[in-house]
Design an enzyme around this catalytic site. Structure first.
Site, PDB file in Angstrom:
ATOM      1  N   ASP A   1      78.289  16.368  74.557  1.00 27.60           N
ATOM      2  CA  ASP A   1      77.372  16.923  75.552  1.00 27.60           C
ATOM      3  C   ASP A   1      77.652  16.378  76.952  1.00 27.60           C
ATOM      4  O   ASP A   1      78.355  15.385  77.110  1.00 27.60           O
ATOM      5  CB  ASP A   1      75.930  16.569  75.164  1.00 27.60           C
ATOM      6  CG  ASP A   1      75.401  17.460  74.055  1.00 27.60           C
ATOM      7  OD1 ASP A   1      75.873  18.599  73.921  1.00 27.60           O
ATOM      8  OD2 ASP A   1      74.499  17.002  73.318  1.00 27.60           O
TER       9      ASP A   1
ATOM     10  N   TYR B   1      80.923   6.560  66.448  1.00 30.40           N
ATOM     11  CA  TYR B   1      80.233   6.644  67.737  1.00 30.40           C
ATOM     12  C   TYR B   1      79.653   5.280  68.084  1.00 30.40           C
ATOM     13  O   TYR B   1      79.186   4.566  67.189  1.00 30.40           O
ATOM     14  CB  TYR B   1      79.075   7.645  67.671  1.00 30.40           C
ATOM     15  CG  TYR B   1      79.479   9.096  67.703  1.00 30.40           C
ATOM     16  CD1 TYR B   1      79.671   9.748  68.922  1.00 30.40           C
ATOM     17  CD2 TYR B   1      79.654   9.821  66.535  1.00 30.40           C
ATOM     18  CE1 TYR B   1      80.024  11.093  68.960  1.00 30.40           C
ATOM     19  CE2 TYR B   1      80.006  11.173  66.564  1.00 30.40           C
ATOM     20  CZ  TYR B   1      80.188  11.794  67.788  1.00 30.40           C
ATOM     21  OH  TYR B   1      80.542  13.117  67.835  1.00 30.40           O
TER      22      TYR B   1
END
Lengths: 248, 248
Positions: free
Chosen positions: B53, B111
């Site tokens: 994003d 992540y």
């Protein structure tokens, strides 16, 4: 009511330097805009310890201004930080006497310069350190730092464009270089610094670290009192105005 | 000639996310622009391990594309880095077989999420960590991480907007949190992650660290299979796609 001293951090990446420019985003412009809001539209002039160029950062810039308002120190800090953009932050506000002047009362300044000395650049450091991929001999840099320390005429290490007519003699209390992995941190503490002085010194120190000059060359460079003798002015994004010290 | 796999870093601050958008600056857009230049105007489509994003960073995003050119791996790397903007950097280019697919061949993703847990914000971290000034109990966060590890239906921890119709079952191999001064680093390794999953998990973990929920609540949240049960999706700028692993 009275004089306020503020200690300020800013990320210089998004500014055309500290000094106010009518059509450009500057740190002074943002600060004065906020002071004007707090003072209901009245313009408030501020004085800084010194200017910083476009792209140069501050961990401890100091400014002062005068206000007719009687607001507690923490209230000033909160009010200003609420109104300021995210890339400027007021660390501390202190009431001071009218004898205090952010520039003229400064006794000592400290600048740090970061170099990213790795084969590969790091996208996260591009605005915060100077990327230099060549091998450096830190012992030679340290040796050269010894020659910079002390009281010297720094004409060779100051911008020829400098408009200051005064003395180019300054005292460097400490010049040093720390290495932590690929990150090199140059630290300079001194009575004051001429325009571009830190960026020209680091440029010469990198030449020395690379073996293109010798540590003892610093002496002849200082003696030469000629800007042409030093190399180019290194990029601004590695430079941080770290702190300004005042007499108690 | 053949398929190329690239491992890429980018600073997400200046992009409207990874995925191509005709009128906005995106990572895919910049990469495809460069590939088009190298291919003399022919459009080259790339595939990524997944989208990120706006504001999300990558230390190890992986893409692949096919090229009719026969260029050595290091030549590809140099050519692309020369043409790319400073906030994207190709770390590695490897020739792979046509069986390789950046998305479908991925075996594991990692992540990291950074939280700046200090009373005062840091202007230099505003785009790179989430500022959270409240006290956190790291032991409780670690305890909660144990409940996230393993194979679960993560419906509660995925965006309700997700268009994916497939299974919401994923396996988390490791969920952990490290503290170093004011910096907290959350690390998640798993078979795959649903849309917004890391950001929703960190949001709930901060609730737990603050004492607003209990570590064991994770179990009932997972069992509930309802996005409404978890809190908000935390800000994107703390999130880094750290690495993608493939079968040898």
């Amino acid at each position: 009511m009275g004089r306020l001293k503020c200690t300020i951090n800013y990320d210089g990446s998004g500014f055309f330097g500290f000094q106010f420019q009518p059509t450009k985003r500057t740190v002074q412009g943002e600060l004065e805009k906020v002071l004007k809001q707090i003072h209901k539209g009245d313009r408030v002039r501020l004085q800084a310890s010194g200017r910083t160029d476009a792209g140069v950062h501050a961990k401890g810039q100091v400014i002062h201004f005068d206000s007719p308002y009687d607001i507690p120190e923490l209230g000033w800090k909160r009010a200003m930080n609420t109104l300021l953009p995210e890339d400027i932050y007021i660390d501390k506000v202190e009431g001071v006497t009218d004898a205090f002047h952010a520039r003229y009362s400064a006794m000592e300044k400290e600048y740090h310069y970061f170099v990213w000395n790795a084969e590969e650049p790091d996208v996260f450091k591009r605005n915060y350190a100077y990327y230099f991929p060549y091998r450096l001999d830190i012992d030679k840099i340290q040796e050269a730092c010894r020659y910079l320390e002390g009281t010297h005429d720094f004409t060779t290490f100051s911008s020829a464009k400098a408009t200051t007519k005064g003395s180019k003699i300054r005292t460097i209390y400490q010049a040093t270089c720390k290495q932590s992995g690929a990150e090199m941190e140059f630290i300079f503490r001194g009575s004051g610094f001429l325009y571009n002085m830190v960026r020209i010194m680091v440029s010469v120190l990198l030449d020395i670290g690379q073996g293109r000059r010798n540590p003892a060359d610093i002496k002849s460079l200082l003696d030469g009192k000629n800007r042409q003798l030093a190399g180019k002015t290194i990029a601004p994004q590695g430079l941080y105005l770290w702190q300004v010290k005042y007499d108690k």
